[in-house]
Design a protein around this motif. Structure first.
Motif, PDB file in Angstrom:
ATOM      1  N   VAL A  37       1.041 -11.351  18.605  1.00 52.59           N
ATOM      2  CA  VAL A  37       2.251 -10.935  19.320  1.00 52.59           C
ATOM      3  C   VAL A  37       3.154 -10.108  18.407  1.00 52.59           C
ATOM      4  CG1 VAL A  37       4.361 -11.748  20.434  1.00 52.59           C
ATOM      5  CG2 VAL A  37       2.175 -12.880  20.914  1.00 52.59           C
ATOM      6  N   LEU A  38       3.332 -10.564  17.179  1.00 57.54           N
ATOM      7  CA  LEU A  38       4.214  -9.866  16.247  1.00 57.54           C
ATOM      8  C   LEU A  38       3.710  -8.459  15.943  1.00 57.54           C
ATOM      9  CD1 LEU A  38       6.695  -9.977  14.400  1.00 57.54           C
ATOM     10  CD2 LEU A  38       5.233 -10.990  12.628  1.00 57.54           C
ATOM     11  N   VAL A  39       2.409  -8.331  15.704  1.00 60.26           N
ATOM     12  CA  VAL A  39       1.851  -7.024  15.356  1.00 60.26           C
ATOM     13  C   VAL A  39       1.917  -6.073  16.549  1.00 60.26           C
ATOM     14  CG1 VAL A  39      -0.236  -5.793  14.662  1.00 60.26           C
ATOM     15  CG2 VAL A  39       0.397  -7.921  13.508  1.00 60.26           C
ATOM     16  N   VAL A  40       1.640  -6.575  17.744  1.00 58.60           N
ATOM     17  CA  VAL A  40       1.730  -5.720  18.933  1.00 58.60           C
ATOM     18  C   VAL A  40       3.164  -5.244  19.130  1.00 58.60           C
ATOM     19  CG1 VAL A  40       1.555  -5.682  21.452  1.00 58.60           C
ATOM     20  CG2 VAL A  40      -0.285  -6.684  20.090  1.00 58.60           C
ATOM     21  N   ASP A  41       4.143  -6.139  18.941  1.00 55.38           N
ATOM     22  CA  ASP A  41       5.544  -5.726  19.033  1.00 55.38           C
ATOM     23  C   ASP A  41       5.867  -4.680  17.964  1.00 55.38           C
ATOM     24  OD1 ASP A  41       6.011  -7.373  21.157  1.00 55.38           O
ATOM     25  OD2 ASP A  41       7.011  -8.953  20.018  1.00 55.38           O
ATOM     26  N   TRP A  42       5.327  -4.881  16.760  1.00 56.81           N
ATOM     27  CA  TRP A  42       5.583  -3.953  15.655  1.00 56.81           C
ATOM     28  C   TRP A  42       5.003  -2.572  15.948  1.00 56.81           C
ATOM     29  CZ3 TRP A  42       2.345  -1.462  12.044  1.00 56.81           C
ATOM     30  CH2 TRP A  42       2.983  -0.915  10.915  1.00 56.81           C
ATOM     31  N   LEU A  43       3.875  -2.523  16.622  1.00 51.25           N
ATOM     32  CA  LEU A  43       3.283  -1.232  16.984  1.00 51.25           C
ATOM     33  C   LEU A  43       4.182  -0.465  17.953  1.00 51.25           C
ATOM     34  CD1 LEU A  43      -0.483  -2.194  17.494  1.00 51.25           C
ATOM     35  CD2 LEU A  43       0.487  -0.858  15.615  1.00 51.25           C
ATOM     36  N   THR A  44       4.973  -1.208  18.721  1.00 55.62           N
ATOM     37  CA  THR A  44       5.893  -0.578  19.663  1.00 55.62           C
ATOM     38  C   THR A  44       7.188  -0.156  18.985  1.00 55.62           C
ATOM     39  OG1 THR A  44       4.995  -1.952  21.446  1.00 55.62           O
ATOM     40  CG2 THR A  44       7.112  -0.892  21.852  1.00 55.62           C
ATOM     41  N   GLU A  45       7.662  -1.010  18.080  1.00 52.54           N
ATOM     42  CA  GLU A  45       8.906  -0.723  17.363  1.00 52.54           C
ATOM     43  C   GLU A  45       8.763  -1.208  15.922  1.00 52.54           C
ATOM     44  OE1 GLU A  45      13.700  -1.722  17.481  1.00 52.54           O
ATOM     45  OE2 GLU A  45      12.346  -2.562  18.986  1.00 52.54           O
ATOM     46  N   GLN A  46       8.570  -0.293  15.004  1.00 50.40           N
ATOM     47  CA  GLN A  46       8.319  -0.650  13.611  1.00 50.40           C
ATOM     48  C   GLN A  46       9.643  -0.924  12.901  1.00 50.40           C
ATOM     49  OE1 GLN A  46       5.617   2.024  11.631  1.00 50.40           O
ATOM     50  NE2 GLN A  46       4.165   2.018  13.327  1.00 50.40           N
ATOM     51  N   SER A  47      10.077  -2.176  12.961  1.00 47.88           N
ATOM     52  CA  SER A  47      11.357  -2.573  12.387  1.00 47.88           C
ATOM     53  C   SER A  47      11.258  -2.949  10.917  1.00 47.88           C
ATOM     54  CB  SER A  47      11.925  -3.758  13.180  1.00 47.88           C
ATOM     55  OG  SER A  47      10.979  -4.825  13.214  1.00 47.88           O
ATOM     56  N   CYS A  48      10.043  -2.951  10.361  1.00 47.35           N
ATOM     57  CA  CYS A  48       9.850  -3.227   8.937  1.00 47.35           C
ATOM     58  C   CYS A  48       8.629  -2.436   8.470  1.00 47.35           C
ATOM     59  CB  CYS A  48       9.652  -4.722   8.686  1.00 47.35           C
ATOM     60  SG  CYS A  48       8.188  -5.418   9.491  1.00 47.35           S
ATOM     61  N   THR A  49       8.353  -2.476   7.176  1.00 46.18           N
ATOM     62  CA  THR A  49       7.197  -1.749   6.669  1.00 46.18           C
ATOM     63  C   THR A  49       5.915  -2.530   6.951  1.00 46.18           C
ATOM     64  OG1 THR A  49       7.208  -2.809   4.483  1.00 46.18           O
ATOM     65  CG2 THR A  49       8.617  -0.861   4.789  1.00 46.18           C
ATOM     66  N   TYR A 108      -6.975  -1.310  11.386  1.00 47.66           N
ATOM     67  CA  TYR A 108      -7.524  -0.966  12.703  1.00 47.66           C
ATOM     68  C   TYR A 108      -6.400  -0.805  13.729  1.00 47.66           C
ATOM     69  CZ  TYR A 108      -9.735  -1.188  17.230  1.00 47.66           C
ATOM     70  OH  TYR A 108     -10.101  -0.903  18.521  1.00 47.66           O
ATOM     71  N   PHE A 109      -5.459  -1.746  13.756  1.00 49.12           N
ATOM     72  CA  PHE A 109      -4.398  -1.702  14.755  1.00 49.12           C
ATOM     73  C   PHE A 109      -3.574  -0.421  14.649  1.00 49.12           C
ATOM     74  CE2 PHE A 109      -4.167  -6.621  14.906  1.00 49.12           C
ATOM     75  CZ  PHE A 109      -5.317  -6.638  15.672  1.00 49.12           C
ATOM     76  N   ILE A 110      -3.275   0.004  13.432  1.00 48.00           N
ATOM     77  CA  ILE A 110      -2.472   1.216  13.241  1.00 48.00           C
ATOM     78  C   ILE A 110      -3.259   2.456  13.640  1.00 48.00           C
ATOM     79  CG2 ILE A 110      -1.366   2.663  11.501  1.00 48.00           C
ATOM     80  CD1 ILE A 110      -0.668   0.005  10.029  1.00 48.00           C
ATOM     81  N   ALA A 111      -4.538   2.506  13.254  1.00 51.63           N
ATOM     82  CA  ALA A 111      -5.369   3.675  13.572  1.00 51.63           C
ATOM     83  C   ALA A 111      -5.712   3.747  15.053  1.00 51.63           C
ATOM     84  CB  ALA A 111      -6.650   3.647  12.741  1.00 51.63           C
ATOM     85  N   ASN A 112      -5.675   2.598  15.739  1.00 46.02           N
ATOM     86  CA  ASN A 112      -6.074   2.535  17.152  1.00 46.02           C
ATOM     87  C   ASN A 112      -4.954   1.928  17.993  1.00 46.02           C
ATOM     88  OD1 ASN A 112      -9.242   3.180  17.127  1.00 46.02           O
ATOM     89  ND2 ASN A 112      -8.722   1.953  15.330  1.00 46.02           N
ATOM     90  N   ARG A 113      -3.748   2.390  17.735  1.00 42.88           N
ATOM     91  CA  ARG A 113      -2.560   1.820  18.381  1.00 42.88           C
ATOM     92  C   ARG A 113      -2.679   1.799  19.902  1.00 42.88           C
ATOM     93  NH1 ARG A 113       1.875   4.291  20.540  1.00 42.88           N
ATOM     94  NH2 ARG A 113       3.827   3.079  20.585  1.00 42.88           N
ATOM     95  N   HIS A 114      -3.120   2.891  20.493  1.00 40.83           N
ATOM     96  CA  HIS A 114      -3.198   2.953  21.955  1.00 40.83           C
ATOM     97  C   HIS A 114      -4.195   1.931  22.500  1.00 40.83           C
ATOM     98  CE1 HIS A 114      -0.536   6.319  22.451  1.00 40.83           C
ATOM     99  NE2 HIS A 114      -1.263   7.105  21.679  1.00 40.83           N
ATOM    100  N   ALA A 115      -5.325   1.765  21.843  1.00 42.86           N
ATOM    101  CA  ALA A 115      -6.320   0.796  22.301  1.00 42.86           C
ATOM    102  C   ALA A 115      -5.791  -0.627  22.182  1.00 42.86           C
ATOM    103  CB  ALA A 115      -7.609   0.952  21.498  1.00 42.86           C
ATOM    104  N   VAL A 116      -5.112  -0.926  21.088  1.00 47.40           N
ATOM    105  CA  VAL A 116      -4.563  -2.271  20.890  1.00 47.40           C
ATOM    106  C   VAL A 116      -3.487  -2.572  21.926  1.00 47.40           C
ATOM    107  CG1 VAL A 116      -3.293  -3.746  19.292  1.00 47.40           C
ATOM    108  CG2 VAL A 116      -5.120  -2.278  18.439  1.00 47.40           C
ATOM    109  N   LEU A 117      -2.622  -1.602  22.185  1.00 51.39           N
ATOM    110  CA  LEU A 117      -1.584  -1.807  23.197  1.00 51.39           C
ATOM    111  C   LEU A 117      -2.194  -1.952  24.586  1.00 51.39           C
ATOM    112  CD1 LEU A 117       1.208   0.655  21.999  1.00 51.39           C
ATOM    113  CD2 LEU A 117       1.171  -1.833  21.808  1.00 51.39           C
TER     114      LEU A 117
END
Length: 205
Positions: free
Chosen positions: A163-175, A99-108
């Motif tokens: 917090v970690l997932v929201v940061d990852w949505l902004t900058e994907q530093s890992c898979t 869900y977070f990946i498909a709805n990145r803008h909504a989650v952010l």
């Protein structure tokens, strides 16, 4: 959906569901500040007056979209006693990450733009509390002090994941898989001292 289909007469419940679906697509496609109620009304094939009759503001529409999403995620995050703890954690994390990946803008929007909004934060807190209760219910713990400690661990872990997932949505530093496994490894490591047996001896050793 054709214009004719959008403009057909719907019951109030059906219309509200349609507007939520259109709103969800809009908030998923663009940043919160770029979504206009006029565009939502146009996409739904209704007047602005009708849209505002159901949702008094963009904030109210977004809140209901996010509330519905949180409910859907709770349904998808099954906790089956027949599964191992790791299997349940993987299933729940996968549902949320999808869900977070498909709805990145909504989650952010919910976690950055509206981070101080009491309505949005209540929705998030209620979902996390429900997830914590479900996870606590599948842990093999009967001692009251151990249950309290595990509850605190799970509460902190869920905030950490958010917090970690929201940061990852902004900058994907890992898979995606590395992110998921890091989150699961973190909670397993925190819970191990509290459990009578290692729930996943093969994990993270």
């Amino acid at each position: 959906m054709s214009v004719q289909e959008r403009r057909k007469r719907l019951s109030p419940t059906e219309r509200r569901a349609q507007l939520l679906a259109v709103g969800a697509r809009a908030f998923a496609a663009r940043p919160y500040e770029h979504v206009l109620m006029e565009e939502v009304a146009e996409q739904a094939g209704v007047s602005r007056a009708l849209l505002y009759k159901h949702f008094a503001s963009k904030h109210e529409l977004f809140a209901e979209v996010y509330r519905q999403a949180a409910g859907d995620l709770l349904v998808k995050s099954r906790f089956d006693p027949a599964d191992t703890l790791v299997e349940q954690l993987v299933q729940g994390m996968d549902a949320h990450l999808d869900y977070f990946i498909a709805n990145r803008h909504a989650v952010l929007a919910a976690n950055r733009v509206l981070v101080g909004d009491p309505v949005i934060q209540t929705i998030i807190t209620e979902e996390l509390d429900t997830l914590r209760g479900r996870l606590l219910g599948v842990l093999p713990l009967t001692d009251e002090s151990a249950l309290r400690a595990a509850s605190q661990v799970l509460r902190s872990w869920l905030v950490f994941v958010r917090v970690l997932v929201v940061d990852w949505l902004t900058e994907q530093s890992c898979t995606r898989t590395e992110l998921r496994d890091a989150c699961i490894g973190a909670v397993l490591g925190a819970l191990r001292p509290l459990l009578p047996a290692d729930p996943a001896p093969e994990w993270g050793r």
